[in-house]
Design a protein around this motif. Structure first.
Motif, PDB file in Angstrom:
ATOM      1  N   GLN A   6       0.872  -1.182   0.000  1.00 28.93           N
ATOM      2  CA  GLN A   6       0.000   0.000   0.000  1.00 28.93           C
ATOM      3  C   GLN A   6       0.905   1.227   0.000  1.00 28.93           C
ATOM      4  O   GLN A   6       1.856   1.298   0.761  1.00 28.93           O
ATOM      5  CB  GLN A   6      -0.897  -0.022   1.241  1.00 28.93           C
ATOM      6  N   ASP A   7       0.599   2.184  -0.865  1.00 30.51           N
ATOM      7  CA  ASP A   7       1.409   3.403  -0.981  1.00 30.51           C
ATOM      8  C   ASP A   7       2.876   3.076  -1.205  1.00 30.51           C
ATOM      9  O   ASP A   7       3.761   3.690  -0.613  1.00 30.51           O
ATOM     10  CB  ASP A   7       1.250   4.285   0.277  1.00 30.51           C
ATOM     11  N   PHE A  13       0.129  -8.239   7.248  1.00 24.86           N
ATOM     12  CA  PHE A  13      -1.286  -8.471   7.498  1.00 24.86           C
ATOM     13  C   PHE A  13      -1.467  -9.610   8.489  1.00 24.86           C
ATOM     14  O   PHE A  13      -0.891 -10.671   8.309  1.00 24.86           O
ATOM     15  CB  PHE A  13      -2.000  -8.814   6.182  1.00 24.86           C
ATOM     16  N   PRO A  14      -2.257  -9.435   9.541  1.00 21.04           N
ATOM     17  CA  PRO A  14      -2.973  -8.200   9.897  1.00 21.04           C
ATOM     18  C   PRO A  14      -2.021  -7.086  10.304  1.00 21.04           C
ATOM     19  O   PRO A  14      -0.934  -7.355  10.805  1.00 21.04           O
ATOM     20  CB  PRO A  14      -3.844  -8.636  11.073  1.00 21.04           C
ATOM     21  N   LYS A  22      -4.226   1.379   6.969  1.00 26.63           N
ATOM     22  CA  LYS A  22      -5.474   0.641   7.085  1.00 26.63           C
ATOM     23  C   LYS A  22      -5.614  -0.269   5.878  1.00 26.63           C
ATOM     24  O   LYS A  22      -5.568   0.185   4.736  1.00 26.63           O
ATOM     25  CB  LYS A  22      -6.635   1.629   7.141  1.00 26.63           C
ATOM     26  N   TYR A  23      -5.792  -1.550   6.143  1.00 22.31           N
ATOM     27  CA  TYR A  23      -5.908  -2.498   5.052  1.00 22.31           C
ATOM     28  C   TYR A  23      -7.196  -2.273   4.277  1.00 22.31           C
ATOM     29  O   TYR A  23      -8.273  -2.172   4.856  1.00 22.31           O
ATOM     30  CB  TYR A  23      -5.876  -3.927   5.610  1.00 22.31           C
ATOM     31  N   GLU A  24      -7.045  -2.159   2.971  1.00 18.88           N
ATOM     32  CA  GLU A  24      -8.208  -1.880   2.129  1.00 18.88           C
ATOM     33  C   GLU A  24      -8.314  -2.883   0.982  1.00 18.88           C
ATOM     34  O   GLU A  24      -8.355  -2.517  -0.191  1.00 18.88           O
ATOM     35  CB  GLU A  24      -8.124  -0.453   1.590  1.00 18.88           C
ATOM     36  N   ASN A  25      -8.302  -4.136   1.343  1.00 24.52           N
ATOM     37  CA  ASN A  25      -8.517  -5.220   0.379  1.00 24.52           C
ATOM     38  C   ASN A  25      -7.468  -5.301  -0.718  1.00 24.52           C
ATOM     39  O   ASN A  25      -7.760  -5.751  -1.821  1.00 24.52           O
ATOM     40  CB  ASN A  25      -9.911  -5.123  -0.246  1.00 24.52           C
ATOM     41  N   GLN A  38       9.973  -1.485   2.571  1.00 24.79           N
ATOM     42  CA  GLN A  38       9.269  -2.154   3.645  1.00 24.79           C
ATOM     43  C   GLN A  38       8.873  -1.157   4.720  1.00 24.79           C
ATOM     44  O   GLN A  38       9.674  -0.317   5.118  1.00 24.79           O
ATOM     45  CB  GLN A  38      10.171  -3.228   4.266  1.00 24.79           C
ATOM     46  N   CYS A  39       7.650  -1.232   5.162  1.00 21.84           N
ATOM     47  CA  CYS A  39       7.166  -0.376   6.251  1.00 21.84           C
ATOM     48  C   CYS A  39       7.921  -0.740   7.523  1.00 21.84           C
ATOM     49  O   CYS A  39       7.911  -1.889   7.947  1.00 21.84           O
ATOM     50  CB  CYS A  39       5.671  -0.588   6.439  1.00 21.84           C
TER      51      CYS A  39
END
Ligand SMILES: [Zn+2]
Length: 50
Positions: A6-7, A13-14, A22-25, A38-39
């Protein structure tokens, strides 16, 4: 362990509490791609955490 992008960052996950994303599918994957950042909140080891 599952991950998603994401981004342009790889998150776990979770999503752990300390990460603000925020996980958005997004599609989930079970391997770590090497072409994406990597975050740090998701991917770093934090002492005291399971
Ligand atoms: Zn994250």
């Amino acid at each position: 362990m599952l991950y998603f992008v994401q981004d342009k960052k790889l998150h776990r996950f979770p999503v752990p509490m300390r990460c603000g994303c925020k996980y958005e599918n997004e599609p989930l994957r079970d391997t770590i791609p090497h072409d994406v950042e990597q975050c740090i909140f998701c991917m770093n080891y934090w002492p005291g955490e399971d």
